[in-house]
Write an enzyme that holds these catalytic residues in place. Structure first.
Site, PDB file in Angstrom:
ATOM      1  N   GLU A 291       0.823  -1.215   0.000  1.00 15.79           N
ATOM      2  CA  GLU A 291       0.000   0.000   0.000  1.00 15.79           C
ATOM      3  C   GLU A 291       0.856   1.264   0.000  1.00 15.79           C
ATOM      4  OE1 GLU A 291      -3.223   2.220   2.992  1.00 15.79           O
ATOM      5  OE2 GLU A 291      -1.891   0.644   3.729  1.00 15.79           O
ATOM      6  N   LYS A 356      -9.749   3.006  -2.550  1.00 15.78           N
ATOM      7  CA  LYS A 356     -10.187   2.565  -1.231  1.00 15.78           C
ATOM      8  C   LYS A 356     -11.518   3.216  -0.854  1.00 15.78           C
ATOM      9  CE  LYS A 356      -8.478   2.004   3.526  1.00 15.78           C
ATOM     10  NZ  LYS A 356      -7.362   2.294   4.444  1.00 15.78           N
ATOM     11  N   CYS A 411      -5.536  -2.165   3.299  1.00 12.93           N
ATOM     12  CA  CYS A 411      -5.278  -2.007   4.731  1.00 12.93           C
ATOM     13  C   CYS A 411      -6.499  -2.332   5.573  1.00 12.93           C
ATOM     14  CB  CYS A 411      -4.754  -0.585   4.985  1.00 12.93           C
ATOM     15  SG  CYS A 411      -4.132  -0.304   6.656  1.00 12.93           S
TER      16      CYS A 411
END
Length: 531
Positions: A291, A356, A411
């Site tokens: 990430e 995300k 994440c």
């Protein structure tokens, strides 16, 4: 009987003595979480929870509710302080900027989260039956409070009590049927069952709950043995993954002056020989980086894309985390910036992106009024973007040449049971890119990996996880680790991709099975055994 004396001390405790008992009992639950995974310790917090509620007395329902609420808050505060202490490490990465906020992460957040078990204790006390039925009431109320904690205010389902059992791979298999919250019901009930030994009036009143707890535990274990095949999971043909874990210090990772050096380090590390028969990227089909890999916008840095294209052998695809700029909106002074996963081919062309959706509150975004307030007094937030990242519009699948369709998780997105798979055709695997470097060598990265692994069990999908500092791993559809790189190590990991397993009941029905179990627990709590 010694246990009866302990129960009496907890039930009759008062004032600060009772608060300390509740605090210590709750904190002990963290021992059952990663990295220790001492799951039998669940007996300590859950048994004491029963006795704490037993001792919540008063002349009115409101006074009993308040007494149980207070005990539950101290119990929860102890659990969350002990389970989330590692959050403090993030505030020390750039201590000159963020140390001011450390009390918010290590004290204020646990204090807020403790409200959920506090309400669970309070409402459990209002419905508190005599005898063994109170074990089921406690399990139902705590499990319901955990479900709410996972959904209220965008949710924070970290270290849900069911994770106390999830460290044992066979016990964790039940998540394929009942999910994390269903596992929480059984974790609380099994852990709380010994409480009757200290309070039952007759021997027969204490035997039945313990017998049922043993049967439930044995049943979970037997289900796990039955569900997991002995043979390794078959692999997707023609796929060889290379996971790159740079173990880059967090302060260097976001230094804009280090961009070129960071890219060269990634390329050098990615090209390492992993065996005498695999020199460099020879034979690799897909290279995966973690990430937020760069301190620049990859899509707006043509030199970086050109360098990547030149370094990739023919037909090797790069999948990497990267910040991405969206389209400028009318009236806006800058384009929205997304925390993204991007797919780059061997010509340095970005073929696909995923943005995300579920951002970390206060870490990746702030409401505009809070952002202006913080900056107005000369302080900084973690993400050096005014207002933070923008959220993606919807959870989507990611098409990557040569691979089954991926369900991307960046994440924090991996900790939300039931929310990790996009609607539509089923994906072939989870792709989880993360950066746990904020938390150093603490229990946080172990907890994060354990939760991502449980998503594989719940949905029956393999997991490919690439982390900046670890733990990077390939996990099959049963939660078994096929290959991994430990925390705090620089390296590369070559692995095949396990095939997806059958669709699980949880994958089909989500938390509806948990809801049915919750009602059953409450219904059976009204049946009274001899006590």
């Amino acid at each position: 009987m010694a246990l009866a004396r302990v129960a009496e001390a907890v039930i009759l405790g008062w004032g600060w003595r009772k608060r300390l008992i509740a605090l210590a009992a709750g904190a002990s639950g963290a021992l059952a979480l990663p990295p220790l995974d001492l799951w039998p310790v669940i007996v300590v917090p859950m048994t004491n929870a029963v006795w704490l509620i037993d001792g919540a007395v008063g002349i009115s329902a409101w006074s009993r509710f308040r007494a149980a609420f207070a005990a539950g808050w101290w119990w929860g505060f102890g659990f969350f302080i002990a389970g989330l202490w590692w959050l403090g490490a993030a505030f020390l990465v750039e201590a000159d900027k963020f140390a001011w906020a450390m009390p918010l992460g290590v004290v204020a957040l646990p204090a807020f989260l403790a409200l959920f078990p506090a309400f669970a204790f309070g409402f459990a006390r209002l419905a508190w039956p005599r005898g063994a039925g109170r074990i089921l009431v406690l399990a139902a109320m705590l499990a319901l409070s955990e479900w709410l904690r996972g959904h209220v205010l965008t949710g924070f389902p970290w270290n849900v009590y069911g994770m106390m059992l999830a460290g044992e791979i066979h016990l964790a298999q039940a998540a394929a049927l009942i999910g994390l919250y269903g596992l929480t019901l059984f974790a609380v009930a099994i852990g709380a069952a010994p409480a009757v030994l200290g309070t039952a009036r007759t021997a027969s009143g204490s035997r039945l709950p313990l017998l049922l707890a043993f049967v439930a535990l044995a049943g979970l274990f037997a289900f796990g043995l039955w569900r997991m095949p002995d043979a390794p999971s078959p692999l997707v043909a023609g796929v060889k993954l290379r996971l790159m874990q740079p173990n880059l210090p967090q302060d260097a990772k976001f230094n804009s002056n280090s961009g070129a050096a960071i890219l060269e380090r990634y390329l050098e590390l990615s090209d390492r020989a992993t065996s005498p028969t695999t020199p460099g990227l020879q034979g690799v089909t897909h290279l995966i980086w973690p990430e937020s890999a760069f301190p620049f916008l990859l899509g707006r840095t043509p030199g970086a894309l050109s360098r990547i294209g030149a370094a990739l052998p023919p037909d090797v695809t790069l999948v990497t985390g990267a910040a991405r700029a969206g389209e400028m909106l009318p009236g806006e002074s800058r384009p929205p910036i997304y925390n993204a996963i991007q797919v780059v081919n061997d010509e340095g062309v970005i073929l696909a992106s995923y943005d995300k959706v579920h951002l970390v509150p206060f870490g990746e975004y702030l409401p505009p009024i809070l952002d202006r307030l913080i900056r107005g007094v000369g302080l900084s937030q973690f993400v050096a973007i005014p207002g933070g990242f923008a959220a993606g519009s919807a959870r989507t699948q990611l098409a990557i040449k040569g691979l089954p369709t991926a369900a991307p998780l960046i994440c924090y997105e991996a900790v939300f049971p039931g929310e990790v798979a996009a609607r539509g055709p089923r994906a072939g695997f989870f792709l989880n890119l993360t950066n746990d470097g904020w938390f150093g060598q603490t229990s946080g990265p172990y907890q994060h990996f354990a939760q991502a692994r449980l998503r594989s069990i719940e949905e029956g999908l393999p997991l490919v996880r690439v982390a900046n500092t670890g733990i990077s791993a390939v996990v099959d559809a049963y939660g078994r680790t096929v290959a991994s790189l430990p925390l705090g190590v620089e390296g590369v990991l070559d692995s095949g991709l396990p095939r997806a397993g059958p669709v699980t009941p949880y994958g089909r029905l989500g938390d509806s099975i948990f809801a049915g179990l919750l009602l059953l627990f409450l219904a059976f709590s009204r049946f009274r055994a001899h006590d």
